[in-house]
Every structure is written in C-alpha cells, then in structure tokens.
Motif scaffolding. Sequence first.
Motif, mmCIF file in Angstrom:
data_model
loop_
_atom_site.group_PDB
_atom_site.id
_atom_site.type_symbol
_atom_site.label_atom_id
_atom_site.label_comp_id
_atom_site.label_asym_id
_atom_site.label_seq_id
_atom_site.Cartn_x
_atom_site.Cartn_y
_atom_site.Cartn_z
ATOM 1 N N ILE A 35 -8.205 1.534 -6.051
ATOM 2 C CA ILE A 35 -8.301 0.168 -5.525
ATOM 3 C C ILE A 35 -9.085 -0.644 -6.546
ATOM 4 O O ILE A 35 -10.208 -0.295 -6.903
ATOM 5 C CB ILE A 35 -9.054 0.122 -4.178
ATOM 6 C CG1 ILE A 35 -8.331 0.954 -3.111
ATOM 7 C CG2 ILE A 35 -9.268 -1.319 -3.731
ATOM 8 C CD1 ILE A 35 -7.175 0.293 -2.457
ATOM 9 N N ILE A 45 0.854 -1.192 0.000
ATOM 10 C CA ILE A 45 0.000 0.000 0.000
ATOM 11 C C ILE A 45 0.887 1.239 0.000
ATOM 12 O O ILE A 45 1.736 1.391 0.883
ATOM 13 C CB ILE A 45 -0.920 0.024 1.236
ATOM 14 C CG1 ILE A 45 -1.865 -1.191 1.210
ATOM 15 C CG2 ILE A 45 -1.724 1.317 1.291
ATOM 16 C CD1 ILE A 45 -2.724 -1.318 2.459
ATOM 17 N N VAL A 82 -6.288 -5.783 -5.620
ATOM 18 C CA VAL A 82 -6.629 -6.432 -4.350
ATOM 19 C C VAL A 82 -7.421 -7.704 -4.635
ATOM 20 O O VAL A 82 -8.399 -7.672 -5.380
ATOM 21 C CB VAL A 82 -7.464 -5.501 -3.443
ATOM 22 C CG1 VAL A 82 -7.757 -6.177 -2.111
ATOM 23 C CG2 VAL A 82 -6.762 -4.178 -3.226
ATOM 24 N N PHE A 136 -3.081 -7.604 -0.922
ATOM 25 C CA PHE A 136 -2.759 -6.375 -1.635
ATOM 26 C C PHE A 136 -1.552 -6.665 -2.522
ATOM 27 O O PHE A 136 -0.462 -6.961 -2.020
ATOM 28 C CB PHE A 136 -2.438 -5.241 -0.654
ATOM 29 C CG PHE A 136 -3.630 -4.756 0.118
ATOM 30 C CD1 PHE A 136 -4.565 -3.918 -0.475
ATOM 31 C CD2 PHE A 136 -3.844 -5.149 1.428
ATOM 32 C CE1 PHE A 136 -5.678 -3.475 0.230
ATOM 33 C CE2 PHE A 136 -4.948 -4.716 2.149
ATOM 34 C CZ PHE A 136 -5.867 -3.867 1.542
ATOM 35 N N PHE A 170 -8.265 -0.907 5.179
ATOM 36 C CA PHE A 170 -7.467 0.065 4.424
ATOM 37 C C PHE A 170 -7.353 1.361 5.217
ATOM 38 O O PHE A 170 -8.365 1.866 5.720
ATOM 39 C CB PHE A 170 -8.091 0.326 3.052
ATOM 40 C CG PHE A 170 -7.155 0.982 2.088
ATOM 41 C CD1 PHE A 170 -6.178 0.239 1.440
ATOM 42 C CD2 PHE A 170 -7.229 2.345 1.834
ATOM 43 C CE1 PHE A 170 -5.296 0.842 0.551
ATOM 44 C CE2 PHE A 170 -6.358 2.953 0.953
ATOM 45 C CZ PHE A 170 -5.385 2.201 0.312
#
Length: 196
Positions: free
Chosen positions: A37, A28, A142, A158, A54
């Motif tokens: 995303i 991330i 994701v 991720f 998140f």
Amino acid sequence: MFYKFIQVFIGFFVKLIFRVEVFGMENIPKEEKRLIICGNHKSNLDPVTISAIFPRQIFWMAKRELFKNKLVGGFLTKLGAFPVDREKNDLKAIKTSLTILKDEKVLGIFPEGTRVSEIDYTTIKSGIALIAQKTDSEILPVFIEGEYKAFRKIKVYFRKPVKINKEIKYSNEELENISQDIMRMVYGEEIKWKLF
C-alpha cells in the motif's frame, strides 16, 4: 484477532467522524497475495483511515519516534507496525519489509517520509520500487483527499495496482524515478519516466 478488533472499533469512529467516502474498491486485488500500500501523507490519521476500510491487515512502516514511548510503541507493534529511521538507510526496516511481503502479507508505506502539504517528487527515494521489485509485489497507490475535521468528508481513492518488471536490472536512479512515478499515480497525475 487484536488487529481485527481495533480495526472495527476505531474504524467505526473514524468513518463516523470523518464521513469517509471510498472510491476504487474494485482495484484492490482479490487474491491473498503480497501487496504494498503506497499512499500520500497528510496526517497521522492516514494509516488509521486506510486500515479502517482495507479488508486485510496492513503492516505499516512508521517513523521510529512513535516507538519511543513504550506504551504507544508496544500498541503499534501489536498491530503489526514497525519502526524506520527516516534519516538514513534503515536496513533493519528494509529486511522487515521483505519478510512481511515474502510471507504474502500487506506492507504499508508513505514514501514521502513525513506529512506534506505540497508535492515534491524529488524527495521520493528508491525504497518502494526496490522493495517491490525484490519481492515481486504489486503496488496499490492510495490517495487521501480532505482535511481531518469533525464531520468534514475524507475521500480515499484506491488507484489501479502496478507491478515492476523483476527481470530488468534498474540503476538506483531509475528506481528513484520509478518511485516518483508511483507517487504521481497516487496523486492521479501522468507518470513522467515510464520505466515500468
């Protein structure tokens, strides 16, 4: 503040009930910059699960049917979600997406458009690649694995973020191919077209 409260409150129960296990948090981006995303879509709980873990607020593009009920629609709007008409090219939804990203925020999209049980890359359209290139945004793939059953484990992966070269003028077909490759990255498969 409202989003953060809901994130913590609902997130607690989601993590508890579905025993959410997270992989790849190091992927991330640390900077507070524009980000998309991009996830696979198994259940209506997918955006809830991703949002619960998140760190930043995610502004989800959601099917317009969810907004028909004024109470539900108002709640989703307050959380930053906005409707998209999946049956046509929804210019209003695209403009909203561009505005979110130009404001250095996080946009959430499920390119498959609906919940799927089997992968079909031919259904993936050019939208995510087009929006990402126009706004010079990174895309964070994701992947959600598992079934949403009480006390069964859900795993969230991720993947490494990618960026589309904004200097290249791609055709619509090429943008579709890029979008399909992004979904291949979501599923952990080898990309096919290798255009970015």
